[in-house]
Motif scaffolding. Structure first.
Motif, short mmCIF file in Angstrom:
data_model
loop_
_atom_site.label_atom_id
_atom_site.label_comp_id
_atom_site.label_asym_id
_atom_site.label_seq_id
_atom_site.Cartn_x
_atom_site.Cartn_y
_atom_site.Cartn_z
N VAL A 164 2.39 10.88 -0.24
CA VAL A 164 3.19 10.03 1.08
C VAL A 164 3.80 9.06 -0.77
CG1 VAL A 164 2.68 8.53 2.45
CG2 VAL A 164 1.60 10.46 2.56
N ASP A 165 3.00 9.05 -1.44
CA ASP A 165 3.65 7.61 -2.84
C ASP A 165 4.38 8.48 -2.58
OD1 ASP A 165 0.86 7.34 -1.73
OD2 ASP A 165 -0.11 7.25 -3.64
N LEU A 194 7.70 8.58 -0.79
CA LEU A 194 8.41 7.25 -0.56
C LEU A 194 9.40 6.85 -1.32
CD1 LEU A 194 6.61 7.66 2.28
CD2 LEU A 194 6.15 4.81 1.95
N SER A 218 8.93 -0.35 -1.52
CA SER A 218 8.24 0.00 -1.02
C SER A 218 6.68 0.29 -1.95
CB SER A 218 8.81 2.12 -1.61
OG SER A 218 8.75 2.41 -2.74
N SER A 224 2.67 2.18 -1.55
CA SER A 224 1.91 3.37 -1.13
C SER A 224 0.60 4.11 -1.48
CB SER A 224 2.89 4.44 0.01
OG SER A 224 2.15 5.56 -0.31
N VAL A 254 -1.68 5.73 -0.34
CA VAL A 254 -2.33 6.71 0.38
C VAL A 254 -2.38 7.85 -0.10
CG1 VAL A 254 -1.50 8.44 2.80
CG2 VAL A 254 -1.09 5.77 2.53
N THR A 294 6.60 0.93 3.51
CA THR A 294 5.54 0.90 3.37
C THR A 294 4.21 2.08 4.11
OG1 THR A 294 4.43 -0.83 5.27
CG2 THR A 294 5.51 -1.36 2.71
N ALA A 295 3.06 2.38 3.58
CA ALA A 295 2.34 3.67 3.62
C ALA A 295 0.81 3.11 3.80
CB ALA A 295 3.02 5.24 3.30
N ASP A 296 0.04 3.04 4.82
CA ASP A 296 -1.48 3.10 4.79
C ASP A 296 -2.42 4.32 5.19
OD1 ASP A 296 -1.94 0.35 2.97
OD2 ASP A 296 0.12 -0.14 4.89
N LEU A 300 3.08 4.32 8.77
CA LEU A 300 3.65 4.32 7.74
C LEU A 300 4.80 2.95 8.79
CD1 LEU A 300 4.99 7.64 7.71
CD2 LEU A 300 4.65 6.47 5.88
N GLU A 305 4.26 4.89 -6.98
CA GLU A 305 3.44 4.23 -5.90
C GLU A 305 4.02 2.77 -5.31
OE1 GLU A 305 2.23 4.82 -8.56
OE2 GLU A 305 -0.24 6.55 -7.93
#
Length: 275
Positions: free
Chosen positions: A108-109, A112, A129, A131, A133, A167-169, A177, A269
């Motif tokens: 995912v990092d 993005l 961005s 991330s 994750v 952003t992703a968490d 997301l 990231e």
């Protein structure tokens, strides 16, 4: 006693016949659905092929013509053909939503960061961005498709100097997301209908698109067992939040893990790009 046995046999036969008819109806429905999907696939492919050919000739005219009016007209045709091609692609994506996803490890990092770099050259915005994750099990193609739809929407409703952020968490058993922008925002009266097919905002004006992008986001997300929500305020921007079931990727072999760590860019990231 004979009558009771005959009644039971009749009832069993009736149940069996009903099940046979139900299976036949289900099979026929699946067949019709497959035919519609194949027709959409082939039709979309043929349309896009024709559009690509027409776009190539129009671009050739625009590049080679010495007359300003001809060049401008040809460039207009090229722009419209690009929109038509994107529309055909979006329609095919909607048709394919119900297909089983291609589950694979998705970093995912990196995803993005790559999406951000690709979009940052298309519009003068403050792009960033974040991330941390890592790698999860998912469908890379579909995730990219819905993020592209959200970013395209964000670009359409922002201007130079505005910010677009992803952003992703990992929150519990969900991948969250979020795509935010500081654009014009969405009227509260439109929030309940923004995900409807062919629906555009009441204040979109010339910014209005095909009305498919957000419908694709909702369809793809829900088909994967997730949810999508929108929060917005006029003049203060919009935030779309996707929540998808989080499936951690299986552990990689030691060699692969070491190789991936060696190849990773430490800046992937968290990326900040100002166009």
């Amino acid at each position: 006693m004979g009558g009771i046995i005959a009644l039971l046999i009749w009832h069993v036969n009736r149940q069996w016949s009903a099940q046979v008819r139900l299976r036949a109806l289900q099979q026929a429905d699946r067949h019709r659905s497959q035919q519609r999907e194949n027709a959409a696939r082939f039709g979309s492919h043929e349309v896009r092929t024709r559009l690509t050919i027409a776009r190539g000739y129009a671009q050739l005219i625009a590049d080679q013509s010495t007359e300003l009016t001809v060049r401008e007209d040809a460039e207009l045709v090229v722009a419209e053909l690009i929109k038509a091609s994107a529309l055909a692609t979006n329609l095919l994506t909607l048709v394919r939503v119900v297909e089983p996803p291609n589950t694979e490890p998705v970093d995912v990092d990196r995803m993005l960061a790559a999406i951000l770099r690709r979009w940052s050259v298309t519009a003068d915005r403050n792009w960033n961005s974040r991330s941390a994750v890592g790698t999860v099990q998912g469908d890379n193609e579909r995730l990219e498709a819905i993020l592209d739809c959200l970013l395209e929407n964000a670009v359409r409703f922002t201007g130079p100097g505005d910010t677009i952020a992803m952003t992703a968490d990992a929150q519990g058993d969900e991948l969250v997301l979020i795509v935010r922008d500081t654009g014009v925002g969405i009227p509260s009266t439109d929030l309940d209908s923004v995900f409807e097919v062919f629906r555009t905002g009441s204040t979109a004006g010339e910014r209005a698109g095909s009305g498919l992008g957000l419908a694709i986001v909702k369809a793809v997300t829900e088909a994967r067992g997730g949810t999508v929500a929108v929060a917005s305020s006029l003049g203060h921007g919009t935030a779309f939040t996707l929540r998808l079931p989080l499936r951690p990727a299986p552990p990689a072999t030691l060699g692969k893990t070491a190789s991936a760590s060696a190849d990773r860019d430490p800046h992937d990231e968290s990326v900040d790009v100002r166009s």
